[in-house]
Scaffold this motif. Structure first.
Motif, PDB file in Angstrom:
ATOM      1  N   GLY A  40       0.644  -1.244  -0.108  1.00 12.51           N
ATOM      2  CA  GLY A  40       0.101   0.119   0.098  1.00 12.51           C
ATOM      3  C   GLY A  40       0.674   1.351   0.057  1.00 12.51           C
ATOM      4  O   GLY A  40       0.545   2.181  -0.667  1.00 12.51           O
ATOM      5  N   TYR A  41       1.993   1.279   0.614  1.00  9.67           N
ATOM      6  CA  TYR A  41       2.803   2.423   0.802  1.00  9.67           C
ATOM      7  C   TYR A  41       3.666   2.913  -0.462  1.00  9.67           C
ATOM      8  O   TYR A  41       3.547   3.636  -1.165  1.00  9.67           O
ATOM      9  N   ALA A  42       3.818   1.473  -1.066  1.00 12.40           N
ATOM     10  CA  ALA A  42       4.510   1.674  -2.360  1.00 12.40           C
ATOM     11  C   ALA A  42       3.718   2.031  -3.617  1.00 12.40           C
ATOM     12  O   ALA A  42       3.968   2.906  -4.229  1.00 12.40           O
ATOM     13  N   GLN A  43       2.341   1.544  -3.489  1.00 16.79           N
ATOM     14  CA  GLN A  43       1.571   2.057  -4.559  1.00 16.79           C
ATOM     15  C   GLN A  43       1.051   3.412  -4.309  1.00 16.79           C
ATOM     16  O   GLN A  43       1.036   4.082  -5.314  1.00 16.79           O
ATOM     17  N   LEU A  44       0.820   4.003  -2.870  1.00 15.03           N
ATOM     18  CA  LEU A  44       0.830   5.276  -2.947  1.00 15.03           C
ATOM     19  C   LEU A  44       1.756   6.244  -3.317  1.00 15.03           C
ATOM     20  O   LEU A  44       1.517   7.298  -4.101  1.00 15.03           O
ATOM     21  N   VAL A  46       4.210   5.441  -5.743  1.00 12.91           N
ATOM     22  CA  VAL A  46       4.402   5.361  -6.940  1.00 12.91           C
ATOM     23  C   VAL A  46       3.281   6.291  -7.663  1.00 12.91           C
ATOM     24  O   VAL A  46       3.790   7.074  -8.878  1.00 12.91           O
ATOM     25  N   ASN A  47       2.101   6.067  -7.372  1.00  7.76           N
ATOM     26  CA  ASN A  47       0.939   6.760  -7.936  1.00  7.76           C
ATOM     27  C   ASN A  47       1.266   8.293  -7.569  1.00  7.76           C
ATOM     28  O   ASN A  47       1.100   9.330  -8.790  1.00  7.76           O
ATOM     29  N   ALA A  48       1.858   9.043  -6.610  1.00  6.27           N
ATOM     30  CA  ALA A  48       2.019  10.355  -6.439  1.00  6.27           C
ATOM     31  C   ALA A  48       3.077  10.812  -7.066  1.00  6.27           C
ATOM     32  O   ALA A  48       3.158  11.763  -7.721  1.00  6.27           O
ATOM     33  N   TRP A  49       4.190  10.105  -7.456  1.00  7.99           N
ATOM     34  CA  TRP A  49       5.355  10.304  -7.994  1.00  7.99           C
ATOM     35  C   TRP A  49       5.029  10.483  -9.461  1.00  7.99           C
ATOM     36  O   TRP A  49       5.533  11.374 -10.153  1.00  7.99           O
ATOM     37  N   LEU A  50       4.211   9.446 -10.112  1.00  4.09           N
ATOM     38  CA  LEU A  50       3.939   9.440 -11.597  1.00  4.09           C
ATOM     39  C   LEU A  50       3.144  10.865 -11.954  1.00  4.09           C
ATOM     40  O   LEU A  50       3.117  11.141 -12.884  1.00  4.09           O
ATOM     41  N   GLN A  66       7.526  13.793  -2.191  1.00  3.73           N
ATOM     42  CA  GLN A  66       8.903  14.207  -1.648  1.00  3.73           C
ATOM     43  C   GLN A  66       8.662  13.705  -0.191  1.00  3.73           C
ATOM     44  O   GLN A  66       9.742  13.242   0.563  1.00  3.73           O
ATOM     45  N   SER A  67       7.520  13.964   0.571  1.00  5.78           N
ATOM     46  CA  SER A  67       7.360  13.574   2.038  1.00  5.78           C
ATOM     47  C   SER A  67       7.658  11.873   2.361  1.00  5.78           C
ATOM     48  O   SER A  67       8.046  11.642   3.356  1.00  5.78           O
ATOM     49  N   MET A  68       7.194  11.230   1.196  1.00  6.99           N
ATOM     50  CA  MET A  68       7.381   9.834   1.590  1.00  6.99           C
ATOM     51  C   MET A  68       8.879   9.286   1.013  1.00  6.99           C
ATOM     52  O   MET A  68       9.404   8.357   1.658  1.00  6.99           O
ATOM     53  N   VAL A  72      14.400  10.823  -3.524  1.00  5.86           N
ATOM     54  CA  VAL A  72      14.002  10.531  -4.832  1.00  5.86           C
ATOM     55  C   VAL A  72      13.446  11.756  -5.619  1.00  5.86           C
ATOM     56  O   VAL A  72      12.876  12.519  -4.988  1.00  5.86           O
ATOM     57  N   GLU A  73      14.095  11.970  -6.606  1.00  5.62           N
ATOM     58  CA  GLU A  73      13.899  13.084  -7.548  1.00  5.62           C
ATOM     59  C   GLU A  73      12.583  13.095  -8.147  1.00  5.62           C
ATOM     60  O   GLU A  73      12.122  11.954  -8.644  1.00  5.62           O
ATOM     61  N   LEU A  74      11.988  14.068  -8.516  1.00  7.05           N
ATOM     62  CA  LEU A  74      10.535  14.234  -9.159  1.00  7.05           C
ATOM     63  C   LEU A  74      10.952  14.050 -10.559  1.00  7.05           C
ATOM     64  O   LEU A  74      12.007  14.255 -10.960  1.00  7.05           O
ATOM     65  N   PRO A  75       9.859  13.443 -11.316  1.00  8.27           N
ATOM     66  CA  PRO A  75      10.126  13.242 -12.780  1.00  8.27           C
ATOM     67  C   PRO A  75      10.242  14.558 -13.283  1.00  8.27           C
ATOM     68  O   PRO A  75      10.057  15.470 -12.982  1.00  8.27           O
ATOM     69  N   ALA A  76      11.302  14.617 -14.566  1.00  5.51           N
ATOM     70  CA  ALA A  76      11.476  15.743 -15.261  1.00  5.51           C
ATOM     71  C   ALA A  76      10.246  16.358 -15.923  1.00  5.51           C
ATOM     72  O   ALA A  76       9.369  15.606 -16.166  1.00  5.51           O
ATOM     73  N   ALA A  77      10.296  17.615 -16.100  1.00  7.43           N
ATOM     74  CA  ALA A  77       9.216  18.304 -16.620  1.00  7.43           C
ATOM     75  C   ALA A  77       9.051  17.877 -17.884  1.00  7.43           C
ATOM     76  O   ALA A  77       9.806  17.505 -18.885  1.00  7.43           O
TER      77      ALA A  77
END
Length: 83
Positions: A40-44, A46-50, A66-68, A72-77
């Motif tokens: 559940g943590y991983a799914q949350l 990955v969903n937020a990161w994507l 970023q809080s989780m 880990v860097e955010l995806p590029a623009a």
């Protein structure tokens, strides 16, 4: 006469002793150790990161990602297609 007999009985009688109650023993509680499911943590995350991007670092999804995982860097623009 009854007064003197009552006085004699009161003086010669042994004092009343009160026995303390035995302390209640705590009942044993069985707990089953269950491992936390990280799915559940991983799914949350990955969903937020994507749904986030580096150019919108203040968006709710970017802040959640970023809080989780702050390292880990955010995806590029523009890396994620917008619907």
């Amino acid at each position: 006469m009854a007064g003197s007999i009552a006085l004699g009985v009161a003086v010669t009688s042994t004092p009343t002793t009160v026995e303390a109650a035995t302390p209640a023993k705590p009942t044993a509680v069985r707990t089953t150790a269950t491992a936390a499911n990280p799915a559940g943590y991983a799914q949350l995350f990955v969903n937020a990161w994507l749904r986030s991007s580096a150019d919108e670092a203040t968006s709710v999804q970017a802040r959640l990602a970023q809080s989780m995982a702050p390292d880990v860097e955010l995806p590029a623009a523009g890396a994620q297609p917008r619907p």
